[in-house]
Write a protein that holds these residues in place. Structure first.
Motif, short mmCIF file in Angstrom:
data_model
loop_
_atom_site.label_atom_id
_atom_site.label_comp_id
_atom_site.label_asym_id
_atom_site.label_seq_id
_atom_site.Cartn_x
_atom_site.Cartn_y
_atom_site.Cartn_z
N TYR A 175 -1.84 17.38 -37.31
CA TYR A 175 -1.98 18.21 -38.51
C TYR A 175 -3.24 19.07 -38.40
O TYR A 175 -4.27 18.61 -37.89
CB TYR A 175 -2.10 17.34 -39.77
CG TYR A 175 -0.85 16.52 -40.06
CD1 TYR A 175 -0.66 15.28 -39.45
CD2 TYR A 175 0.12 17.01 -40.93
CE1 TYR A 175 0.49 14.54 -39.71
CE2 TYR A 175 1.27 16.27 -41.19
CZ TYR A 175 1.45 15.04 -40.57
OH TYR A 175 2.58 14.31 -40.83
N TYR A 188 0.97 17.47 -47.35
CA TYR A 188 0.08 16.82 -46.39
C TYR A 188 -0.64 15.65 -47.05
O TYR A 188 -0.69 14.54 -46.50
CB TYR A 188 -0.94 17.82 -45.83
CG TYR A 188 -2.05 17.16 -45.05
CD1 TYR A 188 -3.35 17.07 -45.57
CD2 TYR A 188 -1.82 16.57 -43.81
CE1 TYR A 188 -4.36 16.44 -44.89
CE2 TYR A 188 -2.83 15.93 -43.12
CZ TYR A 188 -4.10 15.87 -43.66
OH TYR A 188 -5.10 15.22 -42.97
N GLU A 189 -1.23 15.89 -48.26
CA GLU A 189 -1.95 14.81 -48.95
C GLU A 189 -1.03 13.63 -49.21
O GLU A 189 -1.43 12.47 -49.10
CB GLU A 189 -2.53 15.33 -50.28
CG GLU A 189 -3.70 16.29 -50.12
CD GLU A 189 -4.89 15.66 -49.42
OE1 GLU A 189 -5.12 14.43 -49.57
OE2 GLU A 189 -5.60 16.37 -48.71
N VAL A 239 -0.63 11.65 -46.06
CA VAL A 239 -1.84 10.86 -45.77
C VAL A 239 -1.85 9.61 -46.62
O VAL A 239 -2.10 8.49 -46.14
CB VAL A 239 -3.12 11.68 -46.04
CG1 VAL A 239 -4.37 10.78 -46.01
CG2 VAL A 239 -3.26 12.81 -45.03
N GLN A 240 -1.53 9.79 -47.90
CA GLN A 240 -1.51 8.66 -48.84
C GLN A 240 -0.48 7.62 -48.40
O GLN A 240 -0.73 6.42 -48.42
CB GLN A 240 -1.18 9.20 -50.24
CG GLN A 240 -1.34 8.20 -51.37
CD GLN A 240 -2.78 7.78 -51.56
OE1 GLN A 240 -3.69 8.54 -51.26
NE2 GLN A 240 -2.98 6.58 -52.02
N THR A 252 0.69 7.09 -45.40
CA THR A 252 0.23 6.39 -44.19
C THR A 252 -0.81 5.35 -44.55
O THR A 252 -0.80 4.23 -44.04
CB THR A 252 -0.39 7.39 -43.20
OG1 THR A 252 0.52 8.44 -42.96
CG2 THR A 252 -0.78 6.71 -41.90
N GLU A 253 -1.69 5.72 -45.45
CA GLU A 253 -2.75 4.82 -45.90
C GLU A 253 -2.15 3.57 -46.53
O GLU A 253 -2.54 2.45 -46.24
CB GLU A 253 -3.62 5.58 -46.91
CG GLU A 253 -4.70 4.78 -47.58
CD GLU A 253 -5.88 4.52 -46.67
OE1 GLU A 253 -5.88 5.04 -45.53
OE2 GLU A 253 -6.77 3.77 -47.08
N GLU A 282 -0.52 1.31 -44.03
CA GLU A 282 -1.54 0.54 -43.28
C GLU A 282 -2.02 -0.63 -44.09
O GLU A 282 -2.16 -1.74 -43.58
CB GLU A 282 -2.73 1.43 -42.95
CG GLU A 282 -2.48 2.46 -41.85
CD GLU A 282 -2.53 1.83 -40.48
OE1 GLU A 282 -1.72 2.23 -39.63
OE2 GLU A 282 -3.35 0.91 -40.25
#
Lengths: 59, 257
Positions: free
Chosen positions: A19, A42-43, A46-47, A49-50, A53
């Motif tokens: 990215y 995109y945000e 990211v969220q 993926t976070e 995890e």
């Protein structure tokens, strides 16, 4: 020096893994594999993926 | 054999010596010289003892407190870090567990090769701004500084070609200084760190592996432009219209956000 590929205003470039707003591709990489998504998308990724995890951690 | 002092001058000299020593102006009559001398000497001795006692007591207390604090520090960190042999630091300094006052490791931090050895080391740390010691990530560095929003300085990050950096620096928005050692051979993303110094950017780039392929380094465009100002050292807020990366490896993709 390599020339970068650039995203339009308010967008992020991606190929699904990488990215960036401005990307200097490594040797052998294909610029045509990149497409634009919005900054909000995109945000959200990211969220996502976070959270994945953290869930993996807590699991 | 005793010496008898018959001349006044001797009494005067002795009296002056006493006055000098005791820092006083007391006058001594010759007829009462000996008893007055004894009293003066006794007073001086008592005063000296009292002063010495207080001084000694104060020093002793201070020394005792200092030794006690050192012992408490050693006891805690020797055990917490297993005398430097601990290698599993999963979430060790995360959240509110430590702050700059309480976080003060005695030994360098060396995480092991397990999946979780260094994972989330400072995850969401709320009060630590400086890692203070070298940290070696033998295996994963995933999430190590994720959401450590106050972290400014990572003293030294020792990595190898197997170290992974998934979400290592996500939301590390206060990070200014980081020094690497070893080889970075996996995707690494520091684009949340908009305040990185030029030395930090150079440290990252100079430790990128020259033999890996298909990997990406992500940085903040604002940080890079600021770090490579048009007029180096001008500190006038001007940014370079196009930053200059010297010797950026061709085998790496660079992403600017």
């Amino acid at each position: 020096m390599r020339e970068p590929i650039k995203a339009s205003e308010g967008h992020i470039l991606t190929n699904g893994e990488i990215y960036g707003r401005k990307i200097y591709l490594a040797e052998g990489m294909d610029a045509s594999s990149f497409y634009e998504i919005t900054e909000e998308e995109y945000e959200a990724r990211v969220q996502e993926t976070e959270e994945a995890e953290q869930n993996a951690d807590n699991g | 054999m005793a010496i008898v002092l018959t001349d006044d001058k001797y009494y005067k000299e002795i009296a002056q010596l006493i006055r000098t020593e005791l820092k006083c102006e007391t006058k001594y009559k010759p007829s009462k010289f000996v008893p007055n001398l004894l009293v003066a000497l006794l007073d001086a001795r008592v005063a000296g003892m009292a002063e010495g006692y207080e001084e000694g007591k104060s020093y002793g207390v201070a020394l005792g407190v200092a030794n006690g604090k050192q012992e408490a520090y050693d006891t805690f960190w020797d055990n917490f870090q297993n005398y430097g042999n601990r290698n599993h630091y999963y979430y060790a300094f995360s959240y509110y567990n430590f702050d700059d006052n309480t976080y003060n490791p005695k030994y360098p931090i060396k995480t092991g090769t397990t999946n979780t050895g260094g994972q989330n080391l400072f995850y969401s740390s709320h009060g630590i701004t400086d890692t203070k010691v070298d940290i070696e990530f033998e295996g994963t560095a995933n999430g190590a500084f994720n959401s450590a929003r106050k972290m400014k300085t990572i003293k030294k990050m020792i990595v190898n070609e197997n170290t992974t950096f998934t979400n290592t620096f996500t939301y590390a928005e206060s990070l200014e200084s980081i020094t690497f050692e070893g080889k970075i051979a996996k995707d690494i993303d520091l684009h949340w760190s908009t305040k990185l110094t030029r030395a930090s950017v150079e440290s990252i780039i100079s430790h990128l592996s020259s033999t890996t392929s298909g990997k990406t380094l992500a940085l903040s465009e604002a940080a890079v432009k600021k770090a490579y100002e048009t007029s180096e050292g001008a500190n006038d807020g001007t940014t370079s219209p196009e930053w200059i990366f010297l010797d950026f490896p061709e085998n790496w993709t660079l992403s600017l956000m």
